[in-house]
Design a protein around this motif. Sequence first.
Motif, mmCIF file in Angstrom:
data_model
loop_
_atom_site.group_PDB
_atom_site.id
_atom_site.type_symbol
_atom_site.label_atom_id
_atom_site.label_comp_id
_atom_site.label_asym_id
_atom_site.label_seq_id
_atom_site.Cartn_x
_atom_site.Cartn_y
_atom_site.Cartn_z
ATOM 1 N N TYR B 219 0.861 -1.189 0.000
ATOM 2 C CA TYR B 219 0.000 0.000 0.000
ATOM 3 C C TYR B 219 0.893 1.233 0.000
ATOM 4 N N ALA B 221 1.235 3.428 2.185
ATOM 5 C CA ALA B 221 1.893 3.605 3.484
ATOM 6 C C ALA B 221 3.094 2.682 3.655
ATOM 7 N N ALA B 347 -12.706 8.132 6.749
ATOM 8 C CA ALA B 347 -11.935 7.219 7.596
ATOM 9 C C ALA B 347 -11.550 5.907 6.923
ATOM 10 N N MET B 349 -9.097 2.868 6.191
ATOM 11 C CA MET B 349 -8.158 2.284 7.163
ATOM 12 C C MET B 349 -6.740 2.829 6.977
ATOM 13 N N GLU B 350 -6.345 3.044 5.745
ATOM 14 C CA GLU B 350 -4.999 3.575 5.504
ATOM 15 C C GLU B 350 -5.079 5.102 5.469
ATOM 16 N N PRO B 351 -4.390 5.755 6.399
ATOM 17 C CA PRO B 351 -4.408 7.224 6.363
ATOM 18 C C PRO B 351 -3.780 7.754 5.063
ATOM 19 N N LEU B 397 -4.643 0.963 -2.662
ATOM 20 C CA LEU B 397 -5.342 1.870 -1.762
ATOM 21 C C LEU B 397 -5.906 1.092 -0.582
ATOM 22 N N GLY B 398 -5.581 1.539 0.608
ATOM 23 C CA GLY B 398 -6.203 0.961 1.790
ATOM 24 C C GLY B 398 -7.522 1.666 2.057
ATOM 25 N N GLY B 399 -8.442 1.496 1.129
ATOM 26 C CA GLY B 399 -9.730 2.186 1.187
ATOM 27 C C GLY B 399 -9.632 3.559 0.543
ATOM 28 N N LEU B 428 3.269 10.427 5.583
ATOM 29 C CA LEU B 428 2.148 9.623 6.080
ATOM 30 C C LEU B 428 1.428 10.426 7.148
ATOM 31 N N TRP B 429 0.138 10.592 6.965
ATOM 32 C CA TRP B 429 -0.661 11.311 7.960
ATOM 33 C C TRP B 429 -0.933 10.398 9.148
ATOM 34 N N ARG B 431 -3.647 9.137 12.004
ATOM 35 C CA ARG B 431 -5.110 9.031 11.995
ATOM 36 C C ARG B 431 -5.736 10.350 12.412
#
Lengths: 157, 728
Positions: B219, B221, B347, B349-351, B397-399, B428-429, B431
Amino acid sequence: MAKLTVNGEIIDVEVEVGTPLLWVIREQIGLTGTKYACGIAQCGACTVHIDGRAVRSCVYPASSVSADQKITTIEGLSDDGSHPVQQAWAELDTPQCGYCQPGMIMASAALLSSTPNPSDEDINTQITNICRCGTFQRVREGIHLAVEITNKSATKA
Amino acid sequence: MTQEKMRINRRQFVVGAATTGLGLSIGFAIPAASQQAFGDNKKGPLTPEVNAWVVIDADETVTIRIARSEMGQGTLTGLAQLVAEELECNWDNVSWEYPTPGENLRRDRVWQSFGTGGSRGIRGSHQYVREGGAMAREMLIAAAAQQWKVDAADCVAANSIITHKPSGKTTSFGKVAGLAGTLVPPAEVTLKDPKDWKVVGKPKKRLDTLEKLTGKQVYGADMMLPGMLNASIKKCPVHGGKLISFDAEAVLSMPGVKSVVAVGDNAVAVVASTWWRANKALDALPISWDKGENVNVSSASIDEFLQEGLTADNTFVGNKVGDVSAGLKNAAKTYTADYSYPYQNHAPMEPMNATAVWTKDRCEVWCPTQNGESALAAAISASELPAENCDVHKLSLGGGFGRRGAADFVTQAVLIAKTLPGTPVKLLWTREEDMLQGMFHPVTKARMTAGLDDDGNLDALHMRISGQSILATLMPQAIENNDGMDPVVFQAMAPEGDHAISYTVPDLLVDHAMRNTHITPGFWRGVNVNQNAIYMECFMDEVAHETGQDALAFRQKAMTQHPLALAVLNKAASMAGWGKPAEEGRHLGLAVCKAFGSYVAACAEVSVDDGELTIHRIFAATDPGYAVNPQQIEAQVSGSFVYGLSAMLYGECTVKDGEIEQQNFHQYPSLKMAKMPHVETAVMPSGGFWGGVGEPTIAVAAPAVLNAIFAATGKRIRHLPLKDQSLA
């Protein structure tokens, strides 16, 4: 320098005080299957096993794990994706985006090792991971299917 | 070699080749999973393509290029099925890869749109991807015919084998692919009749499952590059506010910290050797913000602002039939109710994240994006380099749920990378950042007013929507020619088209008092259908109840002109046993709508004991016209209830001192296993049109359950979420 036993290998890591196990696994050991999603043990995407027990590694200080404790990440759950949970997930096409699935799979595998034939109620109380795609129906079916797969292979053996 | 392995290798090369263009050496320094994504770049030059959509290796691997983004919705597999169907290849040999938006630009947009939103992945591209597959097939046949010196018209393709019918000679795609790619494509092709489909319409397994089970899927991230640094960022917590200053000296001596940089005029990032260290330093960084003029805005002030819109004179009209004022005046009975819907964060799962590397003559970005082309545009703009010197490489993409259609995180990553020329930086942001800097499902309210005749028919309906417009904030140019009217606001209530109202009402008015706030709105999975379907479907239930009518029969009377919507409604109701005696304590609720070109309905079965809600089962029906992959449609429908019911049960982002208050899942919960109802899905493709699947069902989740809650308790829930309201 500290030592961690990850997926059967003893690895030297630099652990600053307070660094969660998640970030040691991801950034020092380079195993990125274990995910960051909330950082406060709410979602379970970071779930790994320590001596077979499911642990949310995002809040678990790496310094509190000793070298004789066995850490297992998604990469070490099986050599080739053949753990019954992985087989069941493949059979049912369970993942959607998949980001939460390493955690979901590790939580499910830990449930099955402590409760080999879990009821739906066991699953409800033990699987508390968040999945925003909403794969829960296939996760539940997958856990039941993993039991069948395990029983079948035990019969063969 | 397994299919899995081949697939990974092919993508390894694409990423590897792009990276090598920057003069980075790829290989030894990349740990574990990322190694899988980059590979060792030993494969050599790309196999020549047959055409833009199809690459076939000598070993018979068929790689299908996918322009849209896969974020869990299964579009990747569906699009591959459409190409493979026309190509007549062996499905077992199918693999896939993403072309880059930069390649698309260089090739006159041969892959057309990369945009993945509005449930458009398949419905927006089925024609040209099928044509791409059909053209490739014709070129492969022509190549075989040329080699055999026979007439191509005497040859057929099936299962990756070409047969010369008169002689019975055969060859395979892999043997003629090289030659095929040099031939002139046919001017036109005829697509198959849907009744002849062998791959499309079948419950094929996803092409992207196995990597997701082993942790190998990379992903955004998870991105790693040799020498890469990591960044964590904070943007002004009040949207529209600015960065005044920060005290870098306070954190520069912390472990691993390399630099602290202003990002644009509203954010600051710490760059460090690891992300954990960067974020720890960011937490310790003294920052001074100019929070701007919205620092006193609160949920209460927004509520007041929207409330005024319910009776305002100046509105945009989205749907008008007859004369609603006269209709209401002449009605035997009228009925009114007000509804409201809060801000919600996507929201995923992956920011949000992006990795960028910048030099004075090249900029490359790796990121999970729902729109590769808008990510590229952001990279070009932020890098201040010519378009041809930039590219974006899409990662898993994690969502997405709509949030990743924006490219704010790409801009930030490039701006940070520019301060460290030649060094890759992954932003990386947290959460918390992801929650605060969302692009929120907009707030709206609605006043519903119905007029009924003596027989209880719905003769007049006025739906006044008051609230935010997504387009007015994100794409003001899109509504300029519309006198500022935002058609998205009227989704599922429109006169016709993909979001047409499902009822015929003789006197109808749907109008919008636009009330925009400083909170950035965005396209949230299902978009305005979600609010509107709750307003409409709960209100229909109210009116039916108030006039002593069965909620199904009342709807049916107004749906005779909407046979496809009626069909899914009837199906969901009959699956649930509507009208039959229910199990003790169980109650049903209905909802139906047309959204994103598909017809969807749900019937929820709930019980409420001592105020405790249990959603036992949901029966769902979906007519997407053509059902490309029924088992993935079922997965989308089942998952849509999780997204929709999470929103209904818990989804609320409140505003205090101009800032969003919820920062993580403890304050913004999501439905978990214990609350998951059993979902039974009927996929009922009626053919003749292409509807979307990823979004429509979300809209019927909440109203079906809310109507069932009313049946169980007599309580009307008109304001979401449910979490702080008593059902006892």
